[in-house]
Each structure stands twice: as structure tokens, then as C-alpha cells.
Design a protein around this motif. Structure first.
Motif, PDB file in Angstrom:
ATOM      1  N   GLU A 204      11.601  -3.108 -16.279  1.00 24.39           N
ATOM      2  CA  GLU A 204      11.205  -3.737 -17.548  1.00 24.39           C
ATOM      3  C   GLU A 204       9.925  -3.108 -18.087  1.00 24.39           C
ATOM      4  N   ILE A 205       8.981  -2.858 -17.192  1.00 21.00           N
ATOM      5  CA  ILE A 205       7.715  -2.258 -17.638  1.00 21.00           C
ATOM      6  C   ILE A 205       7.978  -0.860 -18.195  1.00 21.00           C
ATOM      7  N   PHE A 206       8.850  -0.115 -17.545  1.00 15.10           N
ATOM      8  CA  PHE A 206       9.198   1.217 -18.056  1.00 15.10           C
ATOM      9  C   PHE A 206       9.678   1.095 -19.502  1.00 15.10           C
ATOM     10  N   ARG A 209       6.910  -0.273 -22.007  1.00 16.60           N
ATOM     11  CA  ARG A 209       5.778   0.640 -22.250  1.00 16.60           C
ATOM     12  C   ARG A 209       6.260   2.055 -22.608  1.00 16.60           C
ATOM     13  N   ASN A 210       7.504   2.144 -23.009  1.00 18.57           N
ATOM     14  CA  ASN A 210       8.068   3.448 -23.406  1.00 18.57           C
ATOM     15  C   ASN A 210       7.826   4.531 -22.374  1.00 18.57           C
ATOM     16  N   GLY A 211       8.019   4.152 -21.116  1.00 16.67           N
ATOM     17  CA  GLY A 211       7.939   5.151 -20.048  1.00 16.67           C
ATOM     18  C   GLY A 211       6.531   5.472 -19.572  1.00 16.67           C
ATOM     19  N   GLN A 212       5.501   4.870 -20.199  1.00 18.49           N
ATOM     20  CA  GLN A 212       4.113   5.103 -19.747  1.00 18.49           C
ATOM     21  C   GLN A 212       3.778   4.042 -18.697  1.00 18.49           C
ATOM     22  N   ASN A 352      -9.352   3.388 -19.040  1.00 20.70           N
ATOM     23  CA  ASN A 352      -8.948   3.503 -20.442  1.00 20.70           C
ATOM     24  C   ASN A 352      -8.112   2.303 -20.876  1.00 20.70           C
ATOM     25  N   GLN A 353      -7.998   2.151 -22.195  1.00 19.64           N
ATOM     26  CA  GLN A 353      -7.216   1.044 -22.753  1.00 19.64           C
ATOM     27  C   GLN A 353      -5.772   1.077 -22.279  1.00 19.64           C
ATOM     28  N   ASN A 354      -5.263  -0.099 -21.958  1.00 20.79           N
ATOM     29  CA  ASN A 354      -3.844  -0.273 -21.608  1.00 20.79           C
ATOM     30  C   ASN A 354      -3.358   0.618 -20.470  1.00 20.79           C
TER      31      ASN A 354
END
Ligand SMILES: Cc1ncc(COP(=O)(O)O)c(C=O)c1O
Length: 382
Positions: A204-206, A209-212, A352-354
């Protein structure tokens, strides 16, 4: 598909009633999904079963499902840095344990099981009892005496037969091992199918977060059902070429019960066999003195370049209050992970952010008494 003994590496035949290896070790599932693409999943409804291509479930098995999963991923500013928090307390039973339980009970029904037994400090029992009700399978849950009242009521509402066992969490597990000699053992700790459900967290995280995948994931470290599931998911995605680098896995324990954090600091591959906790922590869900898969959790953390963190009781209480002020009403166990996230961010001021992902695992509605005590303490500090 077969099981693999985690001690000898030998294969063990897959059968419903086998839950440990001949050597008494925990089993893994020797399974890797056939490569598939995310686009194949995206046509399916937004729940965790959209990753069925990655799940070790026979094609003819019908999911025992409530449409669970695909929980929101919220951005929150913590210690001045935007991080992403997965709201896994929003599952039907009120905790992320539904990820594993939907899969395990699907297999139980596929195998024609008519009764299951399981031992739990609470949430896993609620999740198994919920899907047992849905699948019309009899369910016995063994719990330690001090299990939160709301969790007991929840299990009983699903018509599970609940038995309180005197003594600590280990005494409850021992009682379950006896029953597991003749009843299907729906254990979130021993049965590796459970971990192949929790791995959907990573998928789900993949997607969200569009693979990031980010630099680090800060996760609870009790029995490791989420941490190890996430690790399996990450390894699978790496093997399929979806990702090249894994995020660091950061495991959080409470200082009052920190067998893995201690082992980590001492550079050991396993918790001390004599480790036991003397005092109760607010974070009941991660208070596991002898996690059966502790060695696997430490290995996953090492392999990803992560670390173990232990948090103080006062920090857990503060984290809970901070979360409620942002609108998140969660269990103290989830607040412990948030306290660990804050500690991690303070140690890494250049984050860094996110780039950091964490999770809120259990609903506060299940631990009213503890949250009330935390509120009272805040009003009149000792
Ligand atoms: C709310 C909650 N969070 C976290 C955990 C940690 O479990 P694990 O380390 O097995 O993922 C539990 C376990 O019961 C729990 O109930």
C-alpha cells in the motif's frame, strides 16, 4: 508451496496442523509471488485484496474479507518535519491485525477448519475472532488476566470463547500450545500466513507514495507481525524490480520491556533468553519479553541499516496527548511508536520532508481505562 524451518533451513510440508518445525522453531513460508505489475492491481477495489497476485492464497479460495485495507496515509508535522503516518487503527476490528487475520482465516476456511485457537494480548485475538465469526468458524481465544476490558468484550461479541490465563503473556502462550495439539492454531506469531497479510502494508505504501519508499519506517516491535510483514513485502518488491533500495526499519519498544533494544545495543543477534519485564508498560501491545521471531526482527533491522529505539513511559503518555490534540485517538501502544518516531527525528535533525513513514496501529476506543489514567495523571502529576 511449503514451510521452511527458520533454524535448519529444511523444508517442512505445508499442512493446516503444522505450526512449528520438528526442532520446535518458527516456520517461514517458502513463497515468492510471480512478478506482476501494479497496474494489474489498480483496476481492483481499494482494499488489501487488490494485491492478491502477491498473496500465497490458492486461486479458488474465497477471501474472508470485510473490504479491509488501503488505510489513509496522512502527512503530519512531527518535530518540525513533515512525515507520513499510516492510519492502520482504522481497520474493521480497530487494529492493523486485520491484515494478517483476513489472510489466515481465508486459509482456515479453505482448509475446512471448523475451530481455531489463538493466544493474544488483545488485538490479534479481536481480529481472529472477527473473521472467525464471518467465516462461521468456532473460535477460542486465550488472553492474559490483565487484558483490556474492551478487547475482551469485543472478542465475546464475536462469540469467541475467551479464557483468561493466570500469569504473564508467556503463560498464555504455553496454554495455547497445549490446545494447539488438537485444534488449528491461528497464531499471529507462529503462522507465517499472517505475515503475508501484514506485508500488504508495504504494498500500500508503495502505491500511495508512487514507489518512493522513503529513508526510514518507524514501526512497533512486539512480536514483529507488522515489521516482519513489511520486510517480506519490501523484499518481494525488490525481487520484482519495483524498488532498488529498502527503507531503514526502525523498531520501537517501551523501556520497561525492551528485549530487542537491549540485544541491539549489545550487538546480539537474539534477545537474552532470561529477559523478562518486571513492570507493566502503557504499551501493552509491544510488551513481549520473549518474541519468538525476535532474531528475525533484529536481522531485518540490520539488513536495512535500521535501529531499535526504546521509549520512556512519560514520553508515551506525552505522545498520546499530542496525538489526541491532532485528532488521533489511538492506543498507548500506538503512542509509544509515535514517541519512538519523535526520538528518531530528534536523532536525525537533517531528515528531509516526507522521508520518514510511521504508523498508528490500534484504536484508543479499546483502551479507555489506560487513556483515562493518562489523563488523570496529567491533571494531577505525582
Ligand atoms: C495496537 C498494537 N500496536 C502494535 C502491536 C505490535 O505488534 P507486532 O510487533 O507484532 O506488530 C500490537 C500487538 O498486539 C498492537 O496491539
Amino acid at each position: 508451496m511449503e514451510y521452511r524451518c527458520t533454524s535448519t533451513g529444511q523444508s517442512v510440508a505445508l499442512s493446516p496442523h503444522t505450526w512449528k518445525s520438528p526442532q520446535g522453531a518458527v516456520l517461514d513460508l517458502a513463497f515468492r509471488p510471480k512478478p506482476f505489475s501494479l497496474a494489474d492491481c489498480q483496476a481492483l477495489p481499494p482494499n488489501l485484496w487488490r494485491y492478491r497476485a502477491a498473496l500465497p492464497i490458492p486461486p479458488e479460495a474465497i477471501p474472508v474479507s470485510l473490504g479491509e485495507g488501503f488505510t489513509p496515509l496522512q502527512t503530519l508535522t512531527v518535530e518540525g518535519v513533515p512525515v507520513q503516518i499510516k492510519l492502520d487503527y482504522l481497520f474493521p476490528s480497530g487494529s492493523y491485525k486485520d491484515r494478517g487475520a483476513t489472510l489466515l482465516m481465508t486459509m482456515a476456511r479453505y482448509w475446512g477448519i471448523d475451530e481455531v485457537v489463538q493466544d493474544s494480548s488483545g488485538n490479534a485475538g479481536c481480529a481472529i475472532a472477527q473473521y472467525a465469526a464471518l467465516a462461521n468458524i468456532g473460535c477460542r481465544i486465550l488472553v492474559p488476566e490483565d487484558t483490556a476490558a474492551a478487547k475482551l468484550v469485543q472478542m465475546e461479541a464475536y462469540k469467541a470463547q475467551v479464557t483468561k490465563v493466570k500469569g504473564n503473556r508467556e503463560a498464555t502462550a504455553q496454554a495455547a500450545y497445549q490446545m494447539a495439539q488438537h485444534t488449528f492454531y491461528a497464531s499471529h506469531v507462529w503462522n507465517p500466513f499472517f505475515l503475508h497479510g501484514t506485508k500488504t502494508f508495504a504494498y500500500e505504501i508503495f502505491e500511495q507514495r508512487n514507489g518512493q519508499m522513503g529513508e526510514a519506517w518507524v514501526l512497533p516491535a512486539g512480536n514483529g507481525t507488522l515489521l516482519l510483514g513489511a520486510y517480506i513485502g519490501l523484499l518481494e518488491m525488490q525481487a520484482m524490480g519495483w524498488i532498488t533500495r529498502l527503507p531503514k526499519l526502525i523498531g520501537v519498544q517501551a523501556e520497561l520491556c525492551q528485549p530487542l533494544a537491549e540485544a541491539w545495543t549489545q550487538g546480539k543477534a537474539q534477545q537474552d533468553a532470561g529477559y523478562h519485564s518486571h513492570q507493566a508498560t502503557w504499551a501493552e501491545g509491544i510488551a513481549i519479553a520473549q518474541p519468538q521471531r525476535g532474531f528475525q526482527m533484529l536481522e531485518a533491522i540490520r539488513q536495512t541499516g535500521g535501529a531499535m529505539i526504546a521509549v520512556a513511559e512519560a514520553d508515551i503518555a506525552d505522545a498520546l496527548l499530542e496525538l489526541t490534540q491532532q485528532g488521533y485517538y489511538v492506543e498507548p501502544t500506538s503512542a509509544a511508536v509515535f514517541a519512538g518516531l519523535k526520538q528518531y527525528l530528534r536523532q536525525q535533525p537533517a531528515t528531509n520532508q516526507n522521508q520518514v513513514v510511521s504508523v498508528l496501529t490500534g484504536s484508543g476506543l479499546k483502551t479507555t481505562e489506560k487513556i483515562d489514567k493518562i489523563l488523570q495523571q496529567q491533571k494531577s502529576p505525582a
